[in-house]
Design an enzyme around this catalytic site. Structure first.
Site, PDB file in Angstrom:
ATOM      1  N   HIS A 335       0.834  -1.195   0.000  1.00 25.80           N
ATOM      2  CA  HIS A 335       0.000   0.000   0.000  1.00 25.80           C
ATOM      3  C   HIS A 335       0.881   1.262   0.000  1.00 25.80           C
ATOM      4  O   HIS A 335       0.667   2.176  -0.798  1.00 25.80           O
ATOM      5  CB  HIS A 335      -0.917  -0.036   1.226  1.00 25.80           C
ATOM      6  CG  HIS A 335      -1.636   1.252   1.497  1.00 25.80           C
ATOM      7  ND1 HIS A 335      -2.973   1.428   1.228  1.00 25.80           N
ATOM      8  CD2 HIS A 335      -1.202   2.425   2.006  1.00 25.80           C
ATOM      9  CE1 HIS A 335      -3.328   2.656   1.561  1.00 25.80           C
ATOM     10  NE2 HIS A 335      -2.266   3.291   2.045  1.00 25.80           N
ATOM     11  N   GLU A 336       1.890   1.296   0.883  1.00 24.08           N
ATOM     12  CA  GLU A 336       2.772   2.474   0.955  1.00 24.08           C
ATOM     13  C   GLU A 336       3.486   2.714  -0.377  1.00 24.08           C
ATOM     14  O   GLU A 336       3.586   3.843  -0.843  1.00 24.08           O
ATOM     15  CB  GLU A 336       3.819   2.306   2.059  1.00 24.08           C
ATOM     16  CG  GLU A 336       3.265   2.312   3.476  1.00 24.08           C
ATOM     17  CD  GLU A 336       2.455   3.559   3.790  1.00 24.08           C
ATOM     18  OE1 GLU A 336       2.835   4.649   3.331  1.00 24.08           O
ATOM     19  OE2 GLU A 336       1.422   3.436   4.478  1.00 24.08           O
ATOM     20  N   HIS A 339       1.521   4.475  -2.953  1.00 29.64           N
ATOM     21  CA  HIS A 339       1.551   5.939  -2.872  1.00 29.64           C
ATOM     22  C   HIS A 339       2.702   6.497  -3.711  1.00 29.64           C
ATOM     23  O   HIS A 339       2.578   7.529  -4.350  1.00 29.64           O
ATOM     24  CB  HIS A 339       1.730   6.393  -1.422  1.00 29.64           C
ATOM     25  CG  HIS A 339       0.462   6.325  -0.622  1.00 29.64           C
ATOM     26  ND1 HIS A 339      -0.727   6.846  -1.056  1.00 29.64           N
ATOM     27  CD2 HIS A 339       0.200   5.794   0.597  1.00 29.64           C
ATOM     28  CE1 HIS A 339      -1.663   6.651  -0.146  1.00 29.64           C
ATOM     29  NE2 HIS A 339      -1.126   6.009   0.861  1.00 29.64           N
ATOM     30  N   GLU A 367      -5.866   6.951  -0.722  1.00 26.76           N
ATOM     31  CA  GLU A 367      -5.860   5.751   0.119  1.00 26.76           C
ATOM     32  C   GLU A 367      -6.515   4.575  -0.608  1.00 26.76           C
ATOM     33  O   GLU A 367      -6.001   3.471  -0.612  1.00 26.76           O
ATOM     34  CB  GLU A 367      -6.575   6.008   1.443  1.00 26.76           C
ATOM     35  CG  GLU A 367      -5.835   6.940   2.378  1.00 26.76           C
ATOM     36  CD  GLU A 367      -4.355   6.620   2.488  1.00 26.76           C
ATOM     37  OE1 GLU A 367      -4.026   5.438   2.711  1.00 26.76           O
ATOM     38  OE2 GLU A 367      -3.540   7.539   2.327  1.00 26.76           O
TER      39      GLU A 367
HETATM   40 ZN   LIG Z   1      -1.947   5.269   2.742  1.00 25.71          ZN
END
Ligand SMILES: [Zn+2]
Length: 427
Positions: A335-336, A339, A367
């Site tokens: 997930h990071e 980004h 998100e």
């Molecule tokens: Zn996030």
């Protein structure tokens, strides 16, 4: 006198007083709006005493109740601390606290033998006194938050000694940066001529870029211990994942967040081809010092502490293990990295000039996108369980007032994230 009548009266005042009144009016309007939102959210904590049926699968009633009481305590605390700082600010303005501090700084400079031509010295003394005042008035609140509220709910890992040392260190480091930077800035304003604001703006831009560059490597390690993640399966898997999406990973660190609190996190930093990942030890089930007792009981090898200052850690005996399995840690990192791959960091910097509300809305979109990215990496199931665990470990409350949430939460509510993942899990 009604509000409009007072506004009318304001226009008849001299300019100085008008600005003064406008500042106070603005500050109280923002304060009252924030308090109104906080009270709406507080009502949710008070009235939602049972796990909503749609959450039954992911949260047991014990965790739900724990989280509810934690959030209630936090909201009481921020009500009183917010009221205090609003009143403090108003009193400082009303009773001329700022001009008083300025005169006081002038007197100090006089004693020290500086003449009136040393305006810059006077400004520095003023800054020093102002930051000292704000650090001292903030201290009791911060002590109460750490040693009463966080302690009561099992998050605090700091001793009083560690806390005070940390506060003094923070103050000194801040002064070491603030004082030279502001004296240079004042000097630039003084000699800058008609275009002083352009030079001042360029200077602050350069300073903030330098600070961002050196923060993680030179400032953060003054406060916390960063150790490279030991060679092993987790490190290998992180490197494989980074490589698969061309993330220029150079180092993976574990930060000893457990010395402060048991809240968990993960992030990356660095410019261009030199990116580093930082994992909180509290995020890693296998690595968390907080699980030491449990690991010892179960006959597993506990994590070794290289340094002798580990006695400062009050490892809490918990009945449940904290943190995530390796697969879940990888999913959180997926997930990071999403980004990064989707350019969110740069987009955030660019639009940080825009109103914070728009930022909140956009950041939520991001998100969802980062979750979808982790899903594309084949991590939907692990992210799903990681989100639930993290929410549980951090006692996040899964229900929120829509208006409060829209204004404040940069992350979408847990349930919405899980639903979005669920929809895609079947793909
Ligand atoms: Zn996030």
């Amino acid at each position: 006198m009604g509000m409009w009548a007072s506004l009318d009266a304001m226009w008849e005042m001299p300019a100085e007083k008008r600005i003064f009144g406008a500042v106070l009016l603005f500050s109280w309007t923002v304060y009252l709006w924030e308090t109104f939102l906080a009270q709406r959210q507080r009502r949710i904590y008070k009235t939602t005493t049972r796990v909503p049926p749609e959450l039954g699968q992911i949260m047991d009633s014990e965790t739900f109740e724990k989280s509810r009481l934690y959030q209630l305590d936090k909201s009481t605390f921020s009500f009183w601390s917010g009221l205090y700082s609003e009143i403090e600010g108003t009193l400082i303005l009303l009773f001329g606290g700022i001009p008083y501090l300025w005169r006081l700084s002038g007197r100090f400079c006089g004693y020290a033998g500086f003449g009136p031509e040393y305006e810059i010295t006077q400004s520095l003394v003023f800054l020093l006194l102002a930051t000292l005042f704000s650090a001292l008035t903030g201290l009791p609140w911060s002590l109460y938050n750490t040693f009463v509220i966080e302690e009561k709910h099992g998050f605090n890992q700091q001793t009083l000694g560690f806390f005070m040392k940390d506060a003094v260190k923070k103050f000194i480091v801040t002064q070491c940066i603030l004082l030279p930077v502001s004296s240079l800035l004042l000097y630039i304003i003084k000699i800058g001529g008609d275009y002083f604001f352009i030079y001042a703006w360029l200077f602050t831009l350069v300073v903030s870029l330098v600070l961002v560059t050196i923060y993680a490597d030179y400032i953060a390690p003054l406060f916390d211990k960063f150790t490279p993640l030991p060679e092993g399966k987790l490190k290998q898997e992180i490197e494989v994942m980074a490589k698969s999406i061309d993330f220029p990973l150079t180092k993976v660190y574990v930060v000893e967040g457990s010395k402060r609190s048991s809240h968990s996190n993960a992030y990356f930093y660095g410019f261009f081809k030199n990116k580093r990942i930082v994992l909180f030890d509290t995020l890693l089930e296998e690595y968390s010092v907080l699980n030491k007792d449990i690991l010892e009981e179960s006959g597993m090898e506990p994590r070794k502490d290289g340094e002798g200052d580990s006695e400062e850690i009050k490892a809490k005996v918990k009945n449940k293990k904290q943190g995530c399995k390796n697969e879940e840690v990888l999913a959180v990192l997926g997930h990071e990295l999403g980004h990064w791959k989707l350019g969110h960091t740069v987009k955030n910097i660019i639009i940080s000039q825009v109103l914070s509300f728009c930022l909140t809305v956009l950041s939520r979109r991001f998100e969802f996108q980062a979750d979808a990215f982790a899903k594309k990496l084949g991590k939907a199931n692990d992210l799903y369980s990681a989100l639930i665990k993290l929410n549980k470990d951090n006692l996040g409350f899964p229900v929120s007032d829509w208006l409060f949430s829209m204004w404040h939460y940069s992350h979408p509510p847990l349930l919405e994230r899980l639903q979005a993942l669920e929809n895609s899990k079947q793909d």
